[in-house]
Design a protein around this motif. Structure first.
Motif, PDB file in Angstrom:
ATOM      1  N   PRO A 108      21.091  47.111  61.033  1.00 47.63           N
ATOM      2  CA  PRO A 108      22.274  46.253  60.904  1.00 47.63           C
ATOM      3  C   PRO A 108      22.749  45.675  62.245  1.00 47.63           C
ATOM      4  O   PRO A 108      23.431  44.647  62.262  1.00 47.63           O
ATOM      5  CB  PRO A 108      23.334  47.206  60.324  1.00 47.63           C
ATOM      6  N   GLN A 109      22.368  46.327  63.358  1.00 47.95           N
ATOM      7  CA  GLN A 109      22.793  45.813  64.672  1.00 47.95           C
ATOM      8  C   GLN A 109      21.888  44.692  65.185  1.00 47.95           C
ATOM      9  O   GLN A 109      22.157  44.079  66.227  1.00 47.95           O
ATOM     10  CB  GLN A 109      22.826  46.957  65.691  1.00 47.95           C
ATOM     11  N   THR A 111      21.626  41.552  64.862  1.00 53.24           N
ATOM     12  CA  THR A 111      22.462  40.538  64.206  1.00 53.24           C
ATOM     13  C   THR A 111      21.920  39.119  64.354  1.00 53.24           C
ATOM     14  O   THR A 111      22.182  38.265  63.523  1.00 53.24           O
ATOM     15  CB  THR A 111      23.877  40.521  64.804  1.00 53.24           C
ATOM     16  N   ARG A 113      23.156  37.030  66.055  1.00 54.52           N
ATOM     17  CA  ARG A 113      24.404  36.253  65.938  1.00 54.52           C
ATOM     18  C   ARG A 113      24.323  34.885  66.627  1.00 54.52           C
ATOM     19  O   ARG A 113      24.792  33.893  66.100  1.00 54.52           O
ATOM     20  CB  ARG A 113      25.558  37.062  66.546  1.00 54.52           C
ATOM     21  N   GLY A 159      20.690  43.058  58.829  1.00 55.63           N
ATOM     22  CA  GLY A 159      20.805  42.457  60.166  1.00 55.63           C
ATOM     23  C   GLY A 159      21.200  41.005  60.126  1.00 55.63           C
ATOM     24  O   GLY A 159      22.329  40.668  59.753  1.00 55.63           O
ATOM     25  N   PRO A 160      20.286  40.111  60.480  1.00 53.89           N
ATOM     26  CA  PRO A 160      20.655  38.692  60.602  1.00 53.89           C
ATOM     27  C   PRO A 160      21.072  38.052  59.275  1.00 53.89           C
ATOM     28  O   PRO A 160      21.848  37.099  59.270  1.00 53.89           O
ATOM     29  CB  PRO A 160      19.357  38.033  61.096  1.00 53.89           C
ATOM     30  N   ASP A 344      20.911  39.757  69.784  1.00 55.12           N
ATOM     31  CA  ASP A 344      21.783  38.708  69.245  1.00 55.12           C
ATOM     32  C   ASP A 344      21.185  37.306  69.385  1.00 55.12           C
ATOM     33  O   ASP A 344      21.873  36.309  69.157  1.00 55.12           O
ATOM     34  CB  ASP A 344      23.217  38.788  69.777  1.00 55.12           C
TER      35      ASP A 344
END
Ligand SMILES: *[C@@H]1O[C@H](CO)[C@@H](O)[C@H](O)[C@H]1NC(C)=O
Ligand SMILES: *[C@@H]1O[C@H](CO)[C@@H](O)[C@H](O)[C@H]1NC(C)=O
Ligand SMILES: *[C@@H]1O[C@H](CO)[C@@H](O)[C@H](O)[C@H]1NC(C)=O
Length: 466
Positions: A108-109, A111, A113, A159-160, A344
């Motif tokens: 999950p980390q 991401t 982002r 994740g992403p 990220d």
């Protein structure tokens, strides 16, 4: 193996069969019917390599996955931690994560982002890359696309929540850069892989449930120009069913005419079978191989994936990178340079800087690199600092260091009265002369360093030389 009985008759019959086969190939190609490959190495190895690959010369490799979350040590984090149980990895986990934290908890980390595929693709374009290869799935098994057979261990579910393979592919292709997909055959900890391993690889549960469905899915969904296979080393190609996949890829897949593959398709295949050869990571031969090859290496000499503990001493210098590119291309290879983005989705400035350095060097010297061919000699006598390439009637000598006396000595090119010598990035011709038993002496331009087109690895172009 030759049969003894039958003797001459058997040889005669074999010859007739061979001639018939050749005639069939000739008729088929004459009729425009493409030849078909059979699932064995002699047939698959006979496929000519699609031309774009040799012309491309330079590509960017991207290692990105859940390993970019711990981002420590290398992309082999999970294996070092829980496969080998190395003490420093136990300590790292104890010091930085709560008890019971599992590798899956990193998912999950991841991401992504700030992942902007267009910004990545702009960077790769500015680096002069003609192809980009992304890890679609490393040995950890996490897929960077929504694989239907990687339940809850793919970038859409975890994740992403994005299709990273698809997004980067679209951005790269908008810029006319070819798109390659790295894929690991094995997965360290997949239960079906472990089961097959326990069975001495006599069963193929993992291959039929995971490897093959994913390879076919990748090809049909993303139509890659290149498949960069890896993770083959524990089992023979018969376990992986590689030849069956490759015959489909070459005969019937949507990319059959343009797709290129490497050589990691089973134990002992590497350097012997497949498309072009990678041999080992960072392979660098000392003389001209007789088969197309690629050197893959990483800007961070210690890791392919991004790691937070990276230090400057592990970073290849611009000079090292450009020298490797030049040497590789002179020796007939392609150069695939790796960077690892962060979890990220950012590419740190040191990697940007190195890629952009290659790009500015290629802006001036690309003529001697892209679509070039090895010349009859690859490097100058007694030195590894002058490398040759050629294209049509031109011969290029790339010299890494500027000679102290401003005179470049080349022993191999044979000049004629019409020979011309220029330097890429500089206007006008250079003066030259020949000296008996020394060779061609080229007077380099006398310019202040700031007026030179590049800081090292300059190219002189020779026309009408033998
Ligand atoms: C391997 O390939 C053969 C021939 O195409 C096929 O019949 C078989 O099902 C394949 N096995 C796996 C595990 O994919
Ligand atoms: C690969 O080569 C090694 C060493 O030569 C040999 O022991 C092994 O059996 C070979 N494996 C296959 C699948 O041919
Ligand atoms: C190259 O090295 C050999 C042996 O060391 C020497 O005899 C020869 O003169 C050298 N050639 C040049 C061009 O420096």
């Amino acid at each position: 193996m030759w049969q003894r009985e039958g003797g001459r008759r058997a040889v005669g019959a074999r010859l007739v069969r061979l001639l018939l086969a050749l005639a069939a190939v000739a008729t088929e190609s004459a009729a425009g019917i493409p030849r078909r490959y059979t699932p064995d190495w002699p047939s698959l190895d006979s496929r000519p390599l699609p031309g774009w690959f040799d012309e491309a010369k330079f590509g960017v490799f991207v290692h990105w996955g859940v390993f970019s979350v711990p981002a420590w040590g290398s992309e082999w984090f999970w294996w070092h931690w829980q496969g080998e149980r190395l003490p420093q990895y136990q300590r790292f986990m104890r010091d930085n994560y709560p008890p019971g934290f599992s590798y899956a908890d990193f998912g999950p980390q991841f991401t992504a982002r700030f992942f902007d595929p267009d910004r990545w693709a702009d960077l790769f374009l500015a680096a002069g890359a003609k192809y980009v290869v992304l890890t679609t799935k490393h040995h950890e098994g996490f897929t960077n696309w929504p694989s239907p057979v990687s339940w809850n261990w793919n970038s859409k579910d975890v994740g992403p929540h994005r299709d990273l393979v698809g997004e980067l592919g679209a951005a790269v292709r908008k810029r006319n850069i070819r798109y390659g997909l790295y894929h690991s055959l094995l997965e360290w900890f997949h239960p079906l892989y472990l089961l097959d391993k326990k069975n001495g690889f006599k069963t193929q549960h993992f291959v039929s449930a995971k490897t093959m469905p994913e390879l076919y899915d990748l090809v049909n969904s993303y139509k890659p120009d290149l498949i960069w296979s890896d993770g083959e080393w524990e089992c023979p190609d018969t376990y992986w069913n590689s030849t069956s996949f490759l015959s489909w890829l070459y005969n019937d897949s949507p990319v059959k005419d343009e797709v290129v593959v490497n050589d990691r398709w089973g134990q002992n295949c590497s350097c012997h079978h497949g498309g072009y050869y990678n041999c080992q990571d960072k392979y660098s031969p000392h003389s001209l191989p007789d088969h197309k090859w690629e050197m893959c290496t990483s800007v961070d000499r210690m890791s392919w994936g991004y790691r937070r503990d990276m230090t400057m001493s592990a970073i290849a210098s611009e000079f090292e990178i450009i020298s490797e590119l030049v040497q590789t291309v002179s020796l007939g290879g392609n150069y695939l340079l790796n960077i690892g983005p962060t979890k990220d989705g950012l590419i740190v400035p040191i990697f940007q800087e190195r890629l952009l350095a290659v790009g500015s060097w290629l802006q001036v010297n690309g003529e001697a690199i892209y679509a070039s061919r090895p010349w009859r000699e690859q490097y100058e006598k007694n030195t590894t600092s002058v490398w040759y390439t050629s294209k049509e009637s031109a011969v290029y000598a790339i010299f890494l260091h500027w000679p102290d006396n401003g005179v470049l000595v080349l022993t191999y090119p044979i000049t004629s009265s019409t020979t011309k010598v220029t330097m890429l990035g500089i206007e006008g011709e250079l003066k030259w002369t020949t000296e008996y038993s020394v060779g061609l002496l080229i007077s380099l331009p006398q310019l202040p360093p700031s007026a030179l087109p590049v800081k090292f690895a300059w190219t002189v172009k020779l026309t009408d030389v033998k």
